[in-house]
Design a protein around this motif. Structure first.
Motif, PDB file in Angstrom:
ATOM      1  N   MET A  29      25.489  30.908  24.629  1.00 43.10           N
ATOM      2  CA  MET A  29      24.859  30.516  25.959  1.00 43.10           C
ATOM      3  C   MET A  29      23.312  30.430  25.797  1.00 43.10           C
ATOM      4  N   LEU A  30      22.682  29.517  26.126  1.00 48.09           N
ATOM      5  CA  LEU A  30      21.233  29.555  26.277  1.00 48.09           C
ATOM      6  C   LEU A  30      20.629  29.553  27.601  1.00 48.09           C
ATOM      7  N   GLY A  31      19.587  30.285  27.804  1.00 49.58           N
ATOM      8  CA  GLY A  31      19.108  30.291  29.220  1.00 49.58           C
ATOM      9  C   GLY A  31      17.543  30.755  29.123  1.00 49.58           C
ATOM     10  N   ALA A  32      17.159  30.823  30.606  1.00 49.29           N
ATOM     11  CA  ALA A  32      15.817  31.169  30.694  1.00 49.29           C
ATOM     12  C   ALA A  32      15.632  31.607  32.190  1.00 49.29           C
ATOM     13  N   ALA A  33      14.855  32.666  32.552  1.00 49.72           N
ATOM     14  CA  ALA A  33      14.804  32.957  33.859  1.00 49.72           C
ATOM     15  C   ALA A  33      13.213  33.127  33.887  1.00 49.72           C
ATOM     16  N   LEU A  34      12.770  33.037  35.419  1.00 49.21           N
ATOM     17  CA  LEU A  34      11.414  33.206  35.942  1.00 49.21           C
ATOM     18  C   LEU A  34      11.714  34.318  36.612  1.00 49.21           C
ATOM     19  N   GLY A  35      10.736  35.404  36.635  1.00 46.99           N
ATOM     20  CA  GLY A  35      10.941  36.685  37.274  1.00 46.99           C
ATOM     21  C   GLY A  35       9.459  36.819  38.102  1.00 46.99           C
ATOM     22  N   PHE A  36       9.571  37.534  39.096  1.00 44.03           N
ATOM     23  CA  PHE A  36       8.342  37.883  40.153  1.00 44.03           C
ATOM     24  C   PHE A  36       8.572  39.643  40.429  1.00 44.03           C
ATOM     25  N   ALA A  37       7.489  40.254  40.666  1.00 42.14           N
ATOM     26  CA  ALA A  37       7.635  41.602  41.064  1.00 42.14           C
ATOM     27  C   ALA A  37       6.310  42.051  41.402  1.00 42.14           C
TER      28      ALA A  37
ATOM     29  N   TYR B 101       3.281  40.379  39.541  1.00 39.90           N
ATOM     30  CA  TYR B 101       3.624  40.099  38.139  1.00 39.90           C
ATOM     31  C   TYR B 101       4.433  38.616  38.131  1.00 39.90           C
ATOM     32  N   THR B 102       4.445  38.006  36.997  1.00 39.34           N
ATOM     33  CA  THR B 102       5.259  37.080  36.603  1.00 39.34           C
ATOM     34  C   THR B 102       5.863  37.259  35.339  1.00 39.34           C
ATOM     35  N   ALA B 103       7.270  36.635  35.058  1.00 38.53           N
ATOM     36  CA  ALA B 103       7.747  37.061  33.720  1.00 38.53           C
ATOM     37  C   ALA B 103       8.495  35.778  33.411  1.00 38.53           C
ATOM     38  N   PHE B 104       8.589  35.432  32.137  1.00 38.27           N
ATOM     39  CA  PHE B 104       9.217  34.180  31.736  1.00 38.27           C
ATOM     40  C   PHE B 104      10.326  34.894  30.555  1.00 38.27           C
ATOM     41  N   ASN B 105      11.778  34.709  30.989  1.00 34.12           N
ATOM     42  CA  ASN B 105      12.531  35.316  29.912  1.00 34.12           C
ATOM     43  C   ASN B 105      13.549  34.339  29.375  1.00 34.12           C
ATOM     44  N   PRO B 106      13.277  34.014  27.975  1.00 29.83           N
ATOM     45  CA  PRO B 106      14.132  33.024  27.444  1.00 29.83           C
ATOM     46  C   PRO B 106      15.379  34.074  26.867  1.00 29.83           C
ATOM     47  N   ARG B 107      16.593  33.612  26.706  1.00 31.52           N
ATOM     48  CA  ARG B 107      17.806  34.213  26.123  1.00 31.52           C
ATOM     49  C   ARG B 107      18.475  33.353  25.263  1.00 31.52           C
TER      50      ARG B 107
ATOM     51  N   VAL C 244      26.822  39.444  24.209  1.00 33.51           N
ATOM     52  CA  VAL C 244      25.795  40.119  23.734  1.00 33.51           C
ATOM     53  C   VAL C 244      24.847  38.900  23.090  1.00 33.51           C
ATOM     54  N   GLY C 245      23.474  39.317  22.986  1.00 34.90           N
ATOM     55  CA  GLY C 245      22.187  38.535  22.828  1.00 34.90           C
ATOM     56  C   GLY C 245      20.966  39.097  22.746  1.00 34.90           C
ATOM     57  N   LEU C 246      20.178  38.140  22.502  1.00 34.00           N
ATOM     58  CA  LEU C 246      18.792  38.439  22.329  1.00 34.00           C
ATOM     59  C   LEU C 246      17.946  37.927  23.212  1.00 34.00           C
ATOM     60  N   ARG C 247      16.725  38.322  23.905  1.00 31.58           N
ATOM     61  CA  ARG C 247      15.998  38.005  24.867  1.00 31.58           C
ATOM     62  C   ARG C 247      14.661  38.148  24.608  1.00 31.58           C
ATOM     63  N   GLY C 248      13.686  37.400  25.179  1.00 28.06           N
ATOM     64  CA  GLY C 248      12.339  37.598  25.048  1.00 28.06           C
ATOM     65  C   GLY C 248      11.644  37.733  26.486  1.00 28.06           C
ATOM     66  N   ALA C 249      10.531  38.255  26.522  1.00 28.00           N
ATOM     67  CA  ALA C 249      10.039  38.484  27.800  1.00 28.00           C
ATOM     68  C   ALA C 249       8.259  38.212  27.634  1.00 28.00           C
ATOM     69  N   PHE C 250       7.951  37.370  28.436  1.00 23.50           N
ATOM     70  CA  PHE C 250       6.450  37.038  28.437  1.00 23.50           C
ATOM     71  C   PHE C 250       5.943  37.318  29.966  1.00 23.50           C
ATOM     72  N   GLU C 251       5.267  38.491  29.913  1.00 26.96           N
ATOM     73  CA  GLU C 251       4.899  38.994  31.381  1.00 26.96           C
ATOM     74  C   GLU C 251       3.247  38.877  31.315  1.00 26.96           C
ATOM     75  N   SER C 252       2.749  38.621  32.673  1.00 25.80           N
ATOM     76  CA  SER C 252       1.565  38.724  33.144  1.00 25.80           C
ATOM     77  C   SER C 252       1.077  39.283  34.553  1.00 25.80           C
TER      78      SER C 252
ATOM     79  N   PRO D 228      11.240  46.518  40.969  1.00 26.66           N
ATOM     80  CA  PRO D 228      12.153  45.560  40.176  1.00 26.66           C
ATOM     81  C   PRO D 228      11.537  44.050  40.452  1.00 26.66           C
ATOM     82  N   GLN D 229      11.835  43.467  39.214  1.00 27.07           N
ATOM     83  CA  GLN D 229      11.581  41.920  39.234  1.00 27.07           C
ATOM     84  C   GLN D 229      12.806  41.107  39.814  1.00 27.07           C
ATOM     85  N   ILE D 230      12.725  40.187  40.533  1.00 28.34           N
ATOM     86  CA  ILE D 230      13.812  39.095  41.264  1.00 28.34           C
ATOM     87  C   ILE D 230      13.356  38.230  40.283  1.00 28.34           C
ATOM     88  N   LYS D 231      14.584  37.728  39.723  1.00 24.16           N
ATOM     89  CA  LYS D 231      14.848  36.435  38.483  1.00 24.16           C
ATOM     90  C   LYS D 231      15.697  35.430  38.951  1.00 24.16           C
ATOM     91  N   LEU D 232      15.032  34.433  38.659  1.00 19.42           N
ATOM     92  CA  LEU D 232      15.923  32.855  39.200  1.00 19.42           C
ATOM     93  C   LEU D 232      16.002  32.232  37.423  1.00 19.42           C
TER      94      LEU D 232
END
Length: 145
Positions: free
Chosen positions: A1-9, A17-23, A34-42, A133-137
């Motif tokens: 599975m490949l995915g990405a999410a946009l988060g807000f908190a 806060y905003t976050a971008f999470n590829p996985r 099971v997998g790997l993920r990244g997070a880029f927050e600001s 907590p972050q809400i992610k789409l």
């Protein structure tokens, strides 16, 4: 599975806060990934930025066109902020726990809504230690069977 999410908190008195999470993940058995993920927050109101990467486990107890999942993971990363100096990058580690639900839009495409909380070890208060907590789409592409 490949995915990405946009988060807000939000944080107490700290703004948005905003976050971008590829996985990327692999299903080791039906309903367990099971997998790997990244997070880029600001943070919009300051120069706070954080980048991290880590591993996660996701379990799907309900798997139909509508599905439910729980996720847990461990991350390591670095953050920088004008509050600690322009060239000062500090390390941290965190645990993330999330619950979500999704809908299968097409055979290989799904959309998700997740609430996730991160528990940090070394991040000081001004860097987001007290963030809510972050809400992610998110969206996922499923490969294979």
């Amino acid at each position: 599975m490949l995915g990405a999410a946009l988060g807000f908190a939000t944080g107490k008195g700290q703004g948005l806060y905003t976050a971008f999470n590829p996985r990327a993940s692999y299903f080791v058995q039906q309903g367990l990934s099971v997998g790997l993920r990244g997070a880029f927050e600001s943070r919009a109101s300051t120069s706070y930025r954080a980048n991290s990467g880590g591993a996660f486990v996701r379990y799907y107890p309900v798997r139909n066109n509508f599905y439910v999942f729980g996720e847990g993971g461990f991350n390591i990363g670095k953050f920088r902020s004008s509050d600690v100096g322009p060239n000062d990058r500090r390390g941290f580690s965190s645990l993330n726990i999330g619950l979500g639900l999704g809908v299968k839009a097409m055979e290989k495409l799904s959309f998700e809504l997740m609430i996730e909380n991160n528990y940090y070890d070394k991040a000081p208060v001004f860097a987001g230690h007290n963030r809510g907590p972050q809400i992610k789409l998110g969206a996922n592409l499923h490969f294979g069977r």
